[in-house]
Design an enzyme around this catalytic site. Structure first.
Site, short mmCIF file in Angstrom:
data_model
loop_
_atom_site.label_atom_id
_atom_site.label_comp_id
_atom_site.label_asym_id
_atom_site.label_seq_id
_atom_site.Cartn_x
_atom_site.Cartn_y
_atom_site.Cartn_z
N HIS A 121 0.80 -1.23 0.00
CA HIS A 121 0.00 0.00 0.00
C HIS A 121 0.83 1.28 0.00
O HIS A 121 0.32 2.35 0.30
CB HIS A 121 -0.97 -0.02 1.20
CG HIS A 121 -1.98 -1.13 1.11
ND1 HIS A 121 -2.70 -1.58 2.19
CD2 HIS A 121 -2.39 -1.87 0.05
CE1 HIS A 121 -3.52 -2.56 1.80
NE2 HIS A 121 -3.33 -2.76 0.51
N ASN A 216 -3.16 -12.85 16.06
CA ASN A 216 -4.12 -11.75 16.19
C ASN A 216 -4.97 -11.99 17.43
O ASN A 216 -5.51 -13.07 17.60
CB ASN A 216 -5.02 -11.70 14.93
CG ASN A 216 -5.74 -10.37 14.79
OD1 ASN A 216 -6.24 -9.82 15.76
ND2 ASN A 216 -5.80 -9.87 13.57
#
Ligand code: NAD
Ligand code: ZN
Length: 254
Positions: A121, A216
């Site tokens: 990104h 996570n």
């Protein structure tokens, strides 16, 4: 999927033939950089999904720039954490058998010492013209009047990042898919796994035979696919996991 402990996590030297890690905003959370979906993601009553878009920039480029300058400041004041450092260690151990793909724009993997992360990104500290794509280093720009304007075409200069609704660089994303297909071990770290096409990478790796590991504290769309799930923070899990990988690698060489 049951939660996994490092000690009982079953991997072999065979899984280390090619290791690919995909990181998201979560790996930088412990450096003090807010995630988009967690606490601190909001800015002046705006959700990141409303600011990180071409539409937001078209309608209010000054506001979008102010948000980016605010985020830059937070990142400039923060440092890589034990999670970033562990991935640098992993690169030292596995060399070109380790590929790091990141959705983060904060540059913390590079600052930790990682040589060549695939930055899907872009990078928040780079700028380009929204019209002619000319790139501008910071020291050539005047940020007092926002947005800065292009010297070639008078177009508006924007952060050189990928916004929601925009396509990724073709070569970069093809590279990321190819590596994910070849992975024997794939680590999905601190990503909500909802932003595409990055979110497809763990699925592609798993479909191609990789052992899929998620790190996570929260469940994500890929949790049920994962072969192992660690729910402590990445700064806690990664140093132990990398140590374990190091031991296996050393044993296999002797
Ligand atoms: P996200 O904000 O959607 O999700 C972050 C994930 O990290 C969540 O699933 C959360 O549970 C997890 N998490 C939070 N703290 C953690 C910790 N200590 N250890 C491990 N996991 C933790 O982020 P995303 O999936 O990267 O996608 C959002 C988009 O936002 C990306 O495209 C990215 O470019 C951009 N973004 C980047 C940064 C950055 O560069 N640091 C920060 C915010 C957003
Ligand atoms: Zn221009």
């Amino acid at each position: 999927m049951d939660l996994t402990e490092i000690d009982s996590f079953d991997i072999s030297a065979d899984h280390l033939r090619k290791v690919v890690a995909l990181t998201g905003a979560g790996i930088s959370a412990e450096s003090g950089v807010p995630t988009f979906r967690g606490e601190g993601g909001m800015w002046r009553q705006h959700r990141p999904e409303e600011l990180a878009t071409p539409q937001a920039f078209a309608s209010n480029p000054q506001m979008v720039w102010e948000w980016y300058l605010y985020r830059r400041q937070i990142i400039a004041q923060s440092n890589p954490n034990a999670g970033h450092d562990a991935l640098v260690e992993l690169e030292k151990v596995l060399k070109d058998r380790f590929i790091l793909i990141t959705q983060n724009v904060d540059g913390l993997h590079r600052r930790a010492g990682h040589k060549n992360p695939i930055e899907l990104h872009g990078n928040i500290f780079l700028n380009r013209c929204n019209s002619c794509s000319e790139r501008y280093p910071d020291d050539t720009l005047d940020f007092d009047k926002l947005p800065p304007l292009c010297l070639n075409c008078q177009g508006q200069i924007r952060p050189d990042v990928v916004w929601f609704g925009e396509g990724l660089n073709h070569v970069t994303i093809e590279d990321a898919f190819l590596h994910s297909q070849q992975a024997t071990l794939f680590l999905s770290i601190g990503t909500s796994a909802v932003v595409h096409p990055a979110a497809a990478l763990p699925v592609v790796a798993k479909d191609s035979g990789a052992l899929l590991v998620e790190i996570n504290p929260d469940r994500t769309p890929i949790t049920s696919l994962a072969d192992a799930v660690f729910t402590d923070s990445s700064a806690q899990v990664l140093p132990d996991l990398v140590n374990k990988i190091k031991q296996i690698e050393t044993k296999s060489k002797n």
